[in-house]
Design a protein around this motif. Structure first.
Motif, PDB file in Angstrom:
ATOM      1  N   SER A 181     -12.769  37.186   4.602  1.00 35.06           N
ATOM      2  CA  SER A 181     -13.184  37.160   5.854  1.00 35.06           C
ATOM      3  C   SER A 181     -12.220  38.200   6.870  1.00 35.06           C
ATOM      4  O   SER A 181     -12.067  39.184   7.427  1.00 35.06           O
ATOM      5  CB  SER A 181     -14.101  36.530   6.565  1.00 35.06           C
ATOM      6  OG  SER A 181     -13.584  35.110   6.758  1.00 35.06           O
ATOM      7  N   GLN A 182     -10.669  37.528   6.749  1.00 37.48           N
ATOM      8  CA  GLN A 182      -9.566  38.239   7.584  1.00 37.48           C
ATOM      9  C   GLN A 182      -9.910  39.384   6.400  1.00 37.48           C
ATOM     10  O   GLN A 182      -9.579  40.334   7.291  1.00 37.48           O
ATOM     11  CB  GLN A 182      -9.009  37.524   6.816  1.00 37.48           C
ATOM     12  CG  GLN A 182      -8.997  36.327   8.237  1.00 37.48           C
ATOM     13  CD  GLN A 182      -8.088  35.285   8.719  1.00 37.48           C
ATOM     14  OE1 GLN A 182      -6.926  35.350   7.831  1.00 37.48           O
ATOM     15  NE2 GLN A 182      -7.771  34.055   8.498  1.00 37.48           N
ATOM     16  N   GLY A 183      -9.624  39.325   5.067  1.00 39.77           N
ATOM     17  CA  GLY A 183      -9.052  40.973   4.187  1.00 39.77           C
ATOM     18  C   GLY A 183     -10.457  41.764   4.573  1.00 39.77           C
ATOM     19  O   GLY A 183      -9.758  43.300   4.760  1.00 39.77           O
ATOM     20  N   MET A 184     -11.340  41.064   4.991  1.00 38.26           N
ATOM     21  CA  MET A 184     -12.320  42.226   4.754  1.00 38.26           C
ATOM     22  C   MET A 184     -12.343  42.382   6.550  1.00 38.26           C
ATOM     23  O   MET A 184     -12.581  44.180   6.701  1.00 38.26           O
ATOM     24  CB  MET A 184     -13.749  41.722   4.640  1.00 38.26           C
ATOM     25  CG  MET A 184     -13.779  41.609   3.123  1.00 38.26           C
ATOM     26  SD  MET A 184     -13.135  43.269   2.452  1.00 38.26           S
ATOM     27  CE  MET A 184     -14.577  44.295   2.540  1.00 38.26           C
ATOM     28  N   ALA A 185     -12.226  41.689   7.047  1.00 43.88           N
ATOM     29  CA  ALA A 185     -11.558  42.421   8.416  1.00 43.88           C
ATOM     30  C   ALA A 185     -10.943  44.222   8.344  1.00 43.88           C
ATOM     31  O   ALA A 185     -10.851  44.423   9.105  1.00 43.88           O
ATOM     32  CB  ALA A 185     -11.706  41.727   9.530  1.00 43.88           C
ATOM     33  N   LEU A 192     -12.635  51.024   5.674  1.00 41.72           N
ATOM     34  CA  LEU A 192     -13.121  50.744   4.108  1.00 41.72           C
ATOM     35  C   LEU A 192     -13.843  49.999   4.306  1.00 41.72           C
ATOM     36  O   LEU A 192     -13.665  48.633   4.650  1.00 41.72           O
ATOM     37  CB  LEU A 192     -12.022  50.432   3.423  1.00 41.72           C
ATOM     38  CG  LEU A 192     -11.065  51.371   3.129  1.00 41.72           C
ATOM     39  CD1 LEU A 192      -9.808  51.583   2.509  1.00 41.72           C
ATOM     40  CD2 LEU A 192     -11.293  52.594   2.207  1.00 41.72           C
ATOM     41  N   ALA A 193     -14.681  49.311   3.003  1.00 36.44           N
ATOM     42  CA  ALA A 193     -15.808  49.507   2.706  1.00 36.44           C
ATOM     43  C   ALA A 193     -15.773  48.791   1.326  1.00 36.44           C
ATOM     44  O   ALA A 193     -15.197  49.350   0.411  1.00 36.44           O
ATOM     45  CB  ALA A 193     -17.467  48.927   2.990  1.00 36.44           C
ATOM     46  N   HIS A 194     -16.507  47.572   0.848  1.00 35.00           N
ATOM     47  CA  HIS A 194     -16.789  46.887  -0.370  1.00 35.00           C
ATOM     48  C   HIS A 194     -18.100  46.652  -0.765  1.00 35.00           C
ATOM     49  O   HIS A 194     -18.376  48.113  -1.519  1.00 35.00           O
ATOM     50  CB  HIS A 194     -16.217  44.852  -0.238  1.00 35.00           C
ATOM     51  CG  HIS A 194     -15.717  45.073  -1.784  1.00 35.00           C
ATOM     52  ND1 HIS A 194     -16.608  45.025  -3.021  1.00 35.00           N
ATOM     53  CD2 HIS A 194     -14.549  44.774  -2.930  1.00 35.00           C
ATOM     54  CE1 HIS A 194     -16.572  44.701  -3.854  1.00 35.00           C
ATOM     55  NE2 HIS A 194     -15.176  44.372  -3.789  1.00 35.00           N
ATOM     56  N   LEU A 195     -18.983  46.567  -0.355  1.00 34.87           N
ATOM     57  CA  LEU A 195     -20.296  46.966  -0.225  1.00 34.87           C
ATOM     58  C   LEU A 195     -21.181  45.814  -1.877  1.00 34.87           C
ATOM     59  O   LEU A 195     -22.260  46.586  -2.359  1.00 34.87           O
ATOM     60  CB  LEU A 195     -20.790  48.662  -0.387  1.00 34.87           C
ATOM     61  CG  LEU A 195     -20.450  49.466   0.644  1.00 34.87           C
ATOM     62  CD1 LEU A 195     -20.999  50.505   0.890  1.00 34.87           C
ATOM     63  CD2 LEU A 195     -21.254  49.236   1.619  1.00 34.87           C
ATOM     64  N   ARG A 196     -19.860  45.066  -2.822  1.00 38.44           N
ATOM     65  CA  ARG A 196     -20.520  44.964  -4.109  1.00 38.44           C
ATOM     66  C   ARG A 196     -19.600  43.332  -3.805  1.00 38.44           C
ATOM     67  O   ARG A 196     -19.256  42.793  -5.310  1.00 38.44           O
ATOM     68  CB  ARG A 196     -19.937  45.600  -5.391  1.00 38.44           C
ATOM     69  CG  ARG A 196     -21.033  46.444  -5.730  1.00 38.44           C
ATOM     70  CD  ARG A 196     -21.275  47.103  -6.775  1.00 38.44           C
ATOM     71  NE  ARG A 196     -20.948  45.995  -8.058  1.00 38.44           N
ATOM     72  CZ  ARG A 196     -22.385  45.762  -8.599  1.00 38.44           C
ATOM     73  NH1 ARG A 196     -23.807  45.928  -8.333  1.00 38.44           N
ATOM     74  NH2 ARG A 196     -21.689  44.761  -9.590  1.00 38.44           N
ATOM     75  N   LEU A 197     -19.459  42.975  -3.103  1.00 36.53           N
ATOM     76  CA  LEU A 197     -18.479  41.446  -2.988  1.00 36.53           C
ATOM     77  C   LEU A 197     -19.811  40.305  -3.468  1.00 36.53           C
ATOM     78  O   LEU A 197     -20.850  39.996  -2.927  1.00 36.53           O
ATOM     79  CB  LEU A 197     -18.396  41.378  -0.985  1.00 36.53           C
ATOM     80  CG  LEU A 197     -16.983  41.175  -0.645  1.00 36.53           C
ATOM     81  CD1 LEU A 197     -17.189  41.231   0.545  1.00 36.53           C
ATOM     82  CD2 LEU A 197     -15.803  40.964  -1.872  1.00 36.53           C
ATOM     83  N   GLN A 232     -23.488  44.477   5.846  1.00 38.06           N
ATOM     84  CA  GLN A 232     -23.598  44.146   4.280  1.00 38.06           C
ATOM     85  C   GLN A 232     -22.255  42.873   4.165  1.00 38.06           C
ATOM     86  O   GLN A 232     -22.549  41.800   3.320  1.00 38.06           O
ATOM     87  CB  GLN A 232     -23.659  45.420   4.048  1.00 38.06           C
ATOM     88  CG  GLN A 232     -24.585  45.492   2.348  1.00 38.06           C
ATOM     89  CD  GLN A 232     -24.079  46.426   1.585  1.00 38.06           C
ATOM     90  OE1 GLN A 232     -25.371  47.183   2.079  1.00 38.06           O
ATOM     91  NE2 GLN A 232     -24.750  46.355   0.677  1.00 38.06           N
ATOM     92  N   ASP A 233     -21.363  43.807   4.424  1.00 42.22           N
ATOM     93  CA  ASP A 233     -20.177  42.847   3.690  1.00 42.22           C
ATOM     94  C   ASP A 233     -20.396  41.569   4.114  1.00 42.22           C
ATOM     95  O   ASP A 233     -20.001  40.331   3.936  1.00 42.22           O
ATOM     96  CB  ASP A 233     -19.273  43.241   4.117  1.00 42.22           C
ATOM     97  CG  ASP A 233     -18.901  44.899   2.824  1.00 42.22           C
ATOM     98  OD1 ASP A 233     -19.044  45.295   1.704  1.00 42.22           O
ATOM     99  OD2 ASP A 233     -17.472  45.504   3.061  1.00 42.22           O
ATOM    100  N   THR A 304     -22.201  39.362  12.901  1.00 40.17           N
ATOM    101  CA  THR A 304     -22.222  41.393  12.472  1.00 40.17           C
ATOM    102  C   THR A 304     -21.344  42.214  11.628  1.00 40.17           C
ATOM    103  O   THR A 304     -21.584  42.935  11.104  1.00 40.17           O
ATOM    104  CB  THR A 304     -23.100  41.541  13.373  1.00 40.17           C
ATOM    105  OG1 THR A 304     -22.433  41.569  14.255  1.00 40.17           O
ATOM    106  CG2 THR A 304     -24.274  41.106  14.016  1.00 40.17           C
ATOM    107  N   THR A 305     -20.599  41.317  12.007  1.00 41.48           N
ATOM    108  CA  THR A 305     -18.932  42.190  10.906  1.00 41.48           C
ATOM    109  C   THR A 305     -17.870  41.414  10.736  1.00 41.48           C
ATOM    110  O   THR A 305     -17.729  40.360  11.384  1.00 41.48           O
ATOM    111  CB  THR A 305     -18.558  42.673  11.908  1.00 41.48           C
ATOM    112  OG1 THR A 305     -17.614  41.694  13.473  1.00 41.48           O
ATOM    113  CG2 THR A 305     -18.814  43.659  12.960  1.00 41.48           C
ATOM    114  N   PRO A 306     -16.951  41.829  10.039  1.00 41.24           N
ATOM    115  CA  PRO A 306     -16.101  40.743   9.249  1.00 41.24           C
ATOM    116  C   PRO A 306     -15.681  39.922   9.947  1.00 41.24           C
ATOM    117  O   PRO A 306     -14.634  38.390   9.874  1.00 41.24           O
ATOM    118  CB  PRO A 306     -15.267  41.055   8.112  1.00 41.24           C
ATOM    119  CG  PRO A 306     -16.767  42.418   7.252  1.00 41.24           C
ATOM    120  CD  PRO A 306     -17.049  42.740   9.170  1.00 41.24           C
TER     121      PRO A 306
END
Length: 563
Positions: A181-185, A192-197, A232-233, A304-306
Motif C-alpha cells: 500500500s505504501q508503494g502504490m501510494a 502511475l497506476a498498476h491495474l493488474r495487482l 481499483q488498485d 478508496t485510495t492506497p
C-alpha cells in the motif's frame, strides 16, 4: 491484430496475382489488403497511368525475427526461457551478457496495437525509482521489435506461491499490506497506476521485502485502463490482504490458484472465514474491498485510495513476528562403530585382579613404615595450617578493610566482553521491520553469516526515504559499555552508537528513546562512547550504506560489546 492500430505502423499485405477473380480479363497487378477497411482491391496496370498525382506505394514492413532461446537482442541480452506468451507479446528470462546478470524482458512487435503505450508506460515507470517496485532498466524499439528490460529477482517468491502453501502469519500479512500500500501510494502520487495487482505481481525476497512488478507496464501490455485507478488498485490490495489471511479469493470465482467464496453468500469478513485471523487486519481488508456496503456496520469508513489504506494499516497495533525457538543442541553419546560384517567379535577385557596382600614379616614391616610416614605428614600439615591462620589474623588486625577507608574509590571491574542476549531490527521511520528473519546473525559468532538491510535506490542515505535503520542490542541488564565493535560487509558504512536511558524490561520502540554516544564510518569499526555509558539497550544505527548491485544495502556480519 486489432483494426484500430495506427496506420503508420501497419504493413500492407501483398496477395498473389492469381487470387484475382478469373472473370477479370485486365492484366492484373499486385493486390493490396487495406487493413483499415478490410477490403480486397485490385490494382490494374491501366489504372496506374490515370492516377494523378501518382501515389508512392507503401513499403511493406519486414516481419520481426522468430524468437527462440539463445536469440540475442542488441548484442547484449540473450533470451534464455519464455515465461509467458499471450495477447501477441511474450515475456522472457534473459541474461545481460554485459553486466552478467539475469534480467526479464517483455517483447512485442513494433506494429502491435499496444507498442506505443507499452514504451510510454515503461519509461514513466523507470522514472519512479522506488525500491518497492521491480525496476524497469530499459525500453527500446529496434529491428521491428519493442522490448522492455526489467529486474529479475531469482531469490524472490511470488505471493501466489506463498499462498499455495497456506495463509500467511499475521505479521507477514501486515508487512505485505503495509509495503504494497505504501508503494502504490507513492506511485499514484506520481500519476502511475498498476491495474493488474494480483498474487503473481507481488514478490517476497529472502530479506522479507515485498516488491511489486509490472507497474503501468502490465496494464499497457493488455490495453487496460480505468476511470478510477486509485480505487481499483486499493481494492486489489484489499483482495491480496484478504487472500493472505484466509487463503481464499474474496469473490465467487476461483482465481490465482485460490478457491473463491461460496456462491450467494456475499463477502464475509476474513475473521469469520478462518479461525485465528487477526481482527484488525480483517477490518482493514474489508475497508479496502468494494463490498456493497459491508463496511456500513464498521466504525471506520472505507478506504478508496492506497494512501488511505496505508494509513489504515499503519493504525493497526504493531504485530510482533512469531518467536521461533532456537534449536537445542544435544550431543549424542559416543558409540563404538559396529564391526564390519564377518569380522570376529572379541569378548570385553576382564578387569585385572588386585594383587594378593603381602604376608609374613616383610608385610608387617612395610605396614609399620607407612603408618609412621602418615603420622608425620599429618603433624606437619596441622602445624602449617595453624601458622597460616595466625599470620592472617595478625594482618587483619593491622590493616583496615578497603570499605572502611574513607574517600578511597573501589577497584573498577576489569574490562571484558559483555554478552548480547538478544537483538531486534529497528526501522521506526519506515514500515517497522528490516530483515527480521536474519537478525540473530549479528551476534552468532559466525562471520560467514550476516544481517542485511533492504535495497535502496538512488542515494546511500536510504534513497532519501529516511535517516537510517538499525539493530537494537539487549545486554540482559545494565552494563558499563566502553566500546562496540561492528564488522560490515560490502564497503564503508556510516554508523552511530546510541544508548537507551531506560533500562527496564521493555525494549525501546522510538528513536527518541536513544541518545547518540559515538559515530564513525568504515568496514571494521569500533565505536567508543565519548562519555560514561551504563545501559541495557544499545542501538547500532546505520546512516549511509555502501553500493550493492546497482543500489545501496548495508550488511553486518558480527557485533561485539566490551564492558
Amino acid at each position: 491484430m486489432a483494426d484500430d492500430a495506427p496506420k503508420e505502423h501497419r504493413a500492407p499485405t501483398t496477395v498473389p496475382a492469381d487470387a484475382v477473380p478469373a472473370g477479370d480479363q485486365t492484366a492484373p497487378g499486385p493486390v493490396v489488403v487495406d487493413r483499415d477497411t478490410t477490403k480486397l482491391s485490385t490494382v490494374k496496370a491501366s489504372d496506374k497511368a490515370t492516377d494523378a498525382p501518382a501515389k508512392k506505394k507503401p513499403v511493406p514492413r519486414a516481419a520481426p525475427p522468430e524468437l527462440h532461446s539463445g536469440h540475442k537482442l542488441a548484442r547484449r541480452y540473450q533470451l534464455a526461457e519464455c515465461v509467458t506468451r499471450v495477447d501477441g507479446f511474450s515475456s522472457w528470462r534473459a541474461v545481460d551478457e554485459k553486466l552478467r546478470r539475469a534480467v526479464g524482458i517483455h517483447l512485442l512487435p513494433a506494429d502491435h496495437q499496444q507498442a506505443r503505450n507499452v514504451l510510454a508506460a515503461a519509461r514513466s515507470a523507470a522514472l519512479l525509482g522506488d525500491p518497492r517496485f521491480v525496476q524497469v532498466l530499459d525500453a527500446v524499439e529496434e529491428d521491428d521489435l519493442v522490448y522492455v528490460i526489467h529486474e529479475w529477482l531469482p531469490d524472490a517468491t511470488s505471493l501466489a506461491d506463498l499462498l499455495a502453501a497456506g495463509p500467511l502469519e499475521p505479521h507477514e500479512a501486515y508487512q505485505m499490506a503495509s509495503q504494497v500500500s505504501q508503494g502504490m501510494a507513492a506511485a499514484h502520487r506520481e500519476g502511475l497506476a498498476h491495474l493488474r495487482l494480483d498474487p503473481g505481481a507481488v514478490l517476497r525476497t529472502v530479506s522479507g521485502q515485498y516488491r511489486i512488478r509490472g507497474l503501468a507496464v502490465a496494464a499497457a501490455l493488455r490495453g487496460l485502463s480505468s476511470e478510477q485507478p486509485q480505487r481499483q488498485d486499493t481494492e486489489a490490495i484489499g483482495a491480496l490482504l484478504y487472500a493472505s489471511l484466509t487463503q481464499r479469493w474474496p469473490y465467487e470465482e476461483d482465481a490465482h490458484g485460490l478457491a473463491g467464496l461460496p456462491k450467494g453468500v456475499g463477502l464475509v469478513a476474513p475473521d469469520q472465514v478462518r479461525a485465528g485471523v487477526h481482527r484488525g487486519l480483517s477490518e482493514v481488508a474489508m475497508r479496502a474491498l468494494v463490498n456493497d456496503g459491508a463496511t456500513a456496520s464498521r466504525e471506520e469508513s472505507p478506504c478508496t485510495t492506497p494512501e488511505e489504506l496505508a494509513k489504515a494499516v499503519a493504525g493497526v497495533p504493531r504485530i510482533r513476528p512469531p518467536e521461533h525457538a532456537a534449536p537445542v543442541y544435544r550431543p549424542t553419546a559416543f558409540q563404538q562403530p559396529p564391526p564390519p560384517p564377518g569380522a570376529p567379535t572379541r569378548a570385553p577385557l576382564a578387569a585385572p585382579a588386585p594383587p594378593p596382600p603381602l604376608s609374613g614379616r616383610t608385610g608387617k614391616a612395610l605396614k609399620g613404615a607407612v603408618a609412621g610416614l602418615l603420622t608425620v605428614a599429618i603433624g606437619l600439615g596441622s602445624w602449617q595450617l595453624a601458622d597460616a591462620l595466625q599470620s592472617r589474623d595478625n594482618r587483619s588486625a593491622r590493616t583496615p578493610s578497603t570499605g572502611q577507608q574513607s574517600g578511597q574509590a573501589t577497584t573498577p571491574p576489569p574490562v571484558g566482553p559483555v554478552k548480547i542476549v538478544g537483538a531486534e531490527d529497528f526501522d521506526p521511520l519506515g514500515d517497522h521491520t528490516e530483515s527480521h528473519q536474519t537478525i540473530d546473525n549479528v551476534y552468532d559468532h559466525d562471520p560467514s553469516t550476516f544481517w542485511q538491510t533492504q535495497m535502496y535506490l538512488g542515494r546511500p542515505d536510504f534513497g532519501g526515504l529516511k535517516s537510517g535503520v538499525g539493530v537494537i542490542l539487549d545486554l540482559g541488564s545494565a552494563h558499563n559499555v566502553s566500546g562496540v565493535k561492528v564488522d560490515f560487509i560490502g564497503g564503508d558504512t556510516s554508523v552511530e552508537l546510541m544508548a537507551a536511558e531506560r533500562n527496564g524490561g521493555t525494549m525501546p520502540t522510538e528513536l527518541d528513546d536513544f541518545t547518540k554516544v559515538a559515530s564513525t564510518d568504515g568496514t571494521e569499526v569500533t565505536l567508543k562512547p565519548t562519555s560514561k555509558v551504563n545501559s541495557r539497550y544499545l542501538l547500532v544505527w546505520l546512516t549511509k550504506l555502501p553500493p550493492s548491485d546497482g543500489a545501496y544495502r548495508g550488511k553486518i556480519a558480527e557485533i561485539s560489546v566490551t564492558g
